[in-house]
Write an enzyme that holds these catalytic residues in place. Sequence first.
Site, PDB file in Angstrom:
ATOM      1  N   GLU A 170      42.825  23.095  39.828  1.00  0.00           N
ATOM      2  CA  GLU A 170      41.479  22.814  40.341  1.00  0.00           C
ATOM      3  C   GLU A 170      41.222  23.700  41.553  1.00  0.00           C
ATOM      4  O   GLU A 170      42.030  23.729  42.491  1.00  0.00           O
ATOM      5  CB  GLU A 170      41.351  21.341  40.739  1.00  0.00           C
ATOM      6  CG  GLU A 170      40.071  20.986  41.465  1.00  0.00           C
ATOM      7  CD  GLU A 170      38.809  21.334  40.688  1.00  0.00           C
ATOM      8  OE1 GLU A 170      37.955  22.071  41.240  1.00  0.00           O
ATOM      9  OE2 GLU A 170      38.680  20.876  39.542  1.00  0.00           O
ATOM     10  N   ASP A 196      42.325  29.014  41.372  1.00  0.00           N
ATOM     11  CA  ASP A 196      41.359  29.427  40.367  1.00  0.00           C
ATOM     12  C   ASP A 196      42.063  29.540  39.024  1.00  0.00           C
ATOM     13  O   ASP A 196      43.102  30.194  38.899  1.00  0.00           O
ATOM     14  CB  ASP A 196      40.750  30.767  40.765  1.00  0.00           C
ATOM     15  CG  ASP A 196      39.770  31.271  39.729  1.00  0.00           C
ATOM     16  OD1 ASP A 196      38.655  30.727  39.659  1.00  0.00           O
ATOM     17  OD2 ASP A 196      40.123  32.207  38.985  1.00  0.00           O
ATOM     18  N   ASP A 244      38.350  22.726  30.891  1.00  0.00           N
ATOM     19  CA  ASP A 244      37.037  22.101  31.104  1.00  0.00           C
ATOM     20  C   ASP A 244      36.572  22.476  32.504  1.00  0.00           C
ATOM     21  O   ASP A 244      36.492  21.627  33.392  1.00  0.00           O
ATOM     22  CB  ASP A 244      37.149  20.590  30.936  1.00  0.00           C
ATOM     23  CG  ASP A 244      35.813  19.872  31.092  1.00  0.00           C
ATOM     24  OD1 ASP A 244      34.778  20.562  31.180  1.00  0.00           O
ATOM     25  OD2 ASP A 244      35.807  18.632  31.143  1.00  0.00           O
ATOM     26  N   PRO A 255      31.385  28.054  27.059  1.00  0.00           N
ATOM     27  CA  PRO A 255      31.595  29.505  27.123  1.00  0.00           C
ATOM     28  C   PRO A 255      30.342  30.293  27.480  1.00  0.00           C
ATOM     29  O   PRO A 255      30.434  31.361  28.088  1.00  0.00           O
ATOM     30  CB  PRO A 255      32.071  29.843  25.705  1.00  0.00           C
ATOM     31  CG  PRO A 255      32.654  28.574  25.181  1.00  0.00           C
ATOM     32  CD  PRO A 255      31.820  27.487  25.767  1.00  0.00           C
TER      33      PRO A 255
END
Length: 226
Positions: A95, A128, A146, A151
């Site tokens: 996260e 990241d 998620d 996309p």
Amino acid sequence: MTAAVHDSPVVLDRRDGPYGEVALRRHGTLLQIIANGCFLMDTSDGRSERLLVDAAYDALDGRPEPKVLIGGLGVGFSLAHAAADSRWGRITVVEREPAVIDWHRHGPLAEISAGALGDPRTEIVRGDLVAFVNETSDTFDALCLDIDNGPGWTVTDDNHGLYAPAGLAACARVLNPGGVLAVWSAEPSPEFEGTMRNAGFQQVRTEEVPVARGVPDAVHLGVRPG
């Protein structure tokens, strides 16, 4: 007047993060995460987030205690569901927003994730996801991603590369042979299915979750060849 105030979202916390502003709101009984003014997710349902985890497990070959990488902590549905299943082995969550992690550890979202965060299998990595899959030397049996609305609808521009051929190649690199890539999307994307096939993934398919209004949520799945 009282009812109108009750029905209006209330900002519980707002912070400047590494990728812009993130906010946590309460709207009635729901908690909502907003990034740069864009609604990301709330605690209203969670069916598609749970499907993300279950479909990935079902697509595996029955290997014991598979390791799963969850991309994006969000409101915690995917993590909580994985931790509730004793069949999973190590559960790693990447996260990038410190505020989101803090809301789970010390804030209102702990009501969803506290048990999962306390599970010894769980590891939270602040970073990241795109950089993580390009740089890590670790490997996993399943990637459950998620981090965007899909996309074709990314939260930040630099996420686009994750769904391109180079990004999918990086995902395949961190998957063990026969491992599963599962990608959440706010709508089905036949184009992304084609990109997954072209990137070498096999058994590519899409599972859908109907919603009250509009197009269904979707989970795109593919298997790295053995």
